[in-house]
Design an enzyme around this catalytic site. Structure first.
Site, PDB file in Angstrom:
ATOM      1  N   ASP A 262      10.032 -29.560  31.605  1.00  0.00           N
ATOM      2  CA  ASP A 262      11.399 -29.206  31.212  1.00  0.00           C
ATOM      3  C   ASP A 262      12.246 -28.683  32.371  1.00  0.00           C
ATOM      4  O   ASP A 262      13.465 -28.547  32.236  1.00  0.00           O
ATOM      5  CB  ASP A 262      11.383 -28.113  30.130  1.00  0.00           C
ATOM      6  CG  ASP A 262      11.051 -28.654  28.751  1.00  0.00           C
ATOM      7  OD1 ASP A 262      11.297 -29.853  28.510  1.00  0.00           O
ATOM      8  OD2 ASP A 262      10.559 -27.881  27.921  1.00  0.00           O
TER       9      ASP A 262
ATOM     10  N   LYS B  49      17.641 -24.477  26.206  1.00  0.00           N
ATOM     11  CA  LYS B  49      17.951 -25.838  25.719  1.00  0.00           C
ATOM     12  C   LYS B  49      17.406 -26.029  24.317  1.00  0.00           C
ATOM     13  O   LYS B  49      16.462 -25.338  23.901  1.00  0.00           O
ATOM     14  CB  LYS B  49      17.405 -26.919  26.649  1.00  0.00           C
ATOM     15  CG  LYS B  49      15.865 -27.030  26.694  1.00  0.00           C
ATOM     16  CD  LYS B  49      15.332 -28.103  25.762  1.00  0.00           C
ATOM     17  CE  LYS B  49      13.836 -28.180  25.711  1.00  0.00           C
ATOM     18  NZ  LYS B  49      13.104 -27.518  24.714  1.00  0.00           N
TER      19      LYS B  49
HETATM   20  O1  C5P Z   1       5.007 -29.698  31.315  1.00  0.00           O
HETATM   21  P1  C5P Z   1       4.764 -28.503  30.461  1.00  0.00           P
HETATM   22  O2  C5P Z   1       3.984 -27.428  31.182  1.00  0.00           O
HETATM   23  O3  C5P Z   1       5.964 -27.988  29.789  1.00  0.00           O
HETATM   24  O4  C5P Z   1       3.827 -29.016  29.285  1.00  0.00           O
HETATM   25  C1  C5P Z   1       3.126 -28.134  28.444  1.00  0.00           C
HETATM   26  C2  C5P Z   1       2.096 -28.923  27.651  1.00  0.00           C
HETATM   27  O5  C5P Z   1       2.747 -29.755  26.692  1.00  0.00           O
HETATM   28  C3  C5P Z   1       1.233 -29.853  28.466  1.00  0.00           C
HETATM   29  O6  C5P Z   1       0.109 -29.187  28.969  1.00  0.00           O
HETATM   30  C4  C5P Z   1       0.842 -30.910  27.452  1.00  0.00           C
HETATM   31  O7  C5P Z   1      -0.213 -30.438  26.655  1.00  0.00           O
HETATM   32  C5  C5P Z   1       2.088 -31.002  26.568  1.00  0.00           C
HETATM   33  N1  C5P Z   1       3.011 -32.080  26.967  1.00  0.00           N
HETATM   34  C6  C5P Z   1       2.670 -33.393  26.732  1.00  0.00           C
HETATM   35  N2  C5P Z   1       3.527 -34.382  27.123  1.00  0.00           N
HETATM   36  C7  C5P Z   1       4.698 -34.090  27.727  1.00  0.00           C
HETATM   37  C8  C5P Z   1       5.070 -32.748  27.957  1.00  0.00           C
HETATM   38  C9  C5P Z   1       4.196 -31.759  27.565  1.00  0.00           C
HETATM   39  O8  C5P Z   1       1.603 -33.691  26.187  1.00  0.00           O
HETATM   40  N3  C5P Z   1       5.503 -35.079  28.081  1.00  0.00           N
END
Ligand code: C5P
Length: 314
Positions: A138, A9
């Site tokens: 995601d 994406k």
């Molecule tokens: O959810 P995911 O593992 O993809 O997120 C990776 C990192 O990105 C999280 O640990 C956080 O630090 C940051 N993040 C965030 N806010 C979001 C998505 C991700 O701060 N909505």
């Protein structure tokens, strides 16, 4: 045995609205699947453990989201696990790793979709998205794919129609560059938290504005110029100054004649929107000639309306 394609994406729009009580950021994004995907084969191991192999051996560990997705499904459906046994997953990577293209999330989503089929679980798209959200922000989008407005942590999705005509793009990434998503968000917080919206109601009102905003209108009508005019990615503000090579790549794609160019997610991949496949090929060639960097990888691809799907028989 099932063979699935897990599309990458890009973010056409990424606005950071504020902090959330769970430590994540409240976001509003427009997510778009593209026609570049990993290929996963799922089969039964006939034992009580899962196995992940990958054409890139560094990715075959138990921390891979594909493996963690298999573990999550087994925990949730112990009866199915007991009767069907473990799964053997083979992952053929096409999507660059740590690139801001949700490649790892797409693989995790593909395992959820594949195990739903392999174990006859009968889970709906909505149920798969709910499970997917436990593995990462995601993943729910990756399950269904296409074009969506994502709010909350990125897991609350409103699917919208993809543009009526194909939209072509050049995707480019430095092979030796990987950017940590947590680093990008933490650095953004350090630099910009003074302008975060605090109150949850005001955060929600801000996020809702996207529905009637110009980017969503441009997508609905397939107006490339309007889409380009409203590309946005808040994380560019922290990534581009820290990684000048990414900024240089973005500028080179524009100099080479792309209609618009922007970093995807937390980078370092950059996408450039183009008018046609020929235009995209020309932009790719000119950018490669401008930068003459042997570490740059390019892909010419287009928007896709599909999320995880079965590979067609060849
Ligand atoms: O959810 P995911 O593992 O993809 O997120 C990776 C990192 O990105 C999280 O640990 C956080 O630090 C940051 N993040 C965030 N806010 C979001 C998505 C991700 O701060 N909505």
């Amino acid at each position: 045995m099932y063979t699935l394609i897990a599309p990458a994406k890009i973010n056409l729009y990424l606005e950071i609205i504020g902090d959330r009580p769970d430590g994540f950021h409240e976001l509003v994004m427009v997510l778009q699947s593209i026609d570049l995907g990993d290929r996963l084969t799922l089969d039964r191991t006939h034992s009580n453990s899962h196995l992940l192999t990958c054409n890139d051996p560094q990715l075959s560990g138990r921390d891979n989201l594909a493996y963690r997705a298999a573990e999550l499904i087994s925990e949730r459906f112990p009866d199915a696990f007991a009767s069907y046994g473990g799964v053997k997953i083979h992952l053929e990577k096409q999507i660059p790793v740590a690139a801001g293209l949700a490649g790892g999330s797409a693989d995790g989503a593909a395992v959820l979709v594949g195990m739903n089929l392999l174990w006859n679980l009968g889970l709906t798209q909505g149920e798969l998205q709910t499970l997917a959200a436990q593995l990462g922000s995601d993943l729910p989008f990756c399950v269904t794919g296409g074009t969506a407005i994502a709010t909350g942590r990125g897991e609350q999705l409103d699917f919208i129609h993809s543009p009526p005509e194909p939209i072509w793009l050049v995707l480019a990434k430095h092979r030796n560059l990987a950017i940590s998503t947590p680093w990008a968000y933490q650095t953004y917080r350090q630099q910009f938290s003074q302008k975060y919206i605090q109150h949850p109601d005001e955060q929600a009102a801000r996020a809702q504005r996207i529905h009637a905003g110009p980017m969503v209108g441009a997508i609905a009508t397939g107006d490339l110029a309007a889409m380009v005019a409203h590309l946005e990615n808040a994380l560019e503000a922290v990534v581009l100054p820290t990684y000048p090579a990414v900024n240089q790549l973005r500028q080179a794609l524009l100099t080479a004649g792309a209609k618009g160019a922007m970093m995807s997610g937390s980078g370092p991949s950059v996408f450039a929107l183009c008018e046609s496949p020929d235009h995209a090929e020309a932009v790719k060639t000119k950018t490669a000639n401008l930068l003459k960097d042997p570490n740059l990888d390019f892909w010419v691809t287009q928007f896709s309306h599909q999320g995880i799907h079965l590979a067609s028989l060849e």
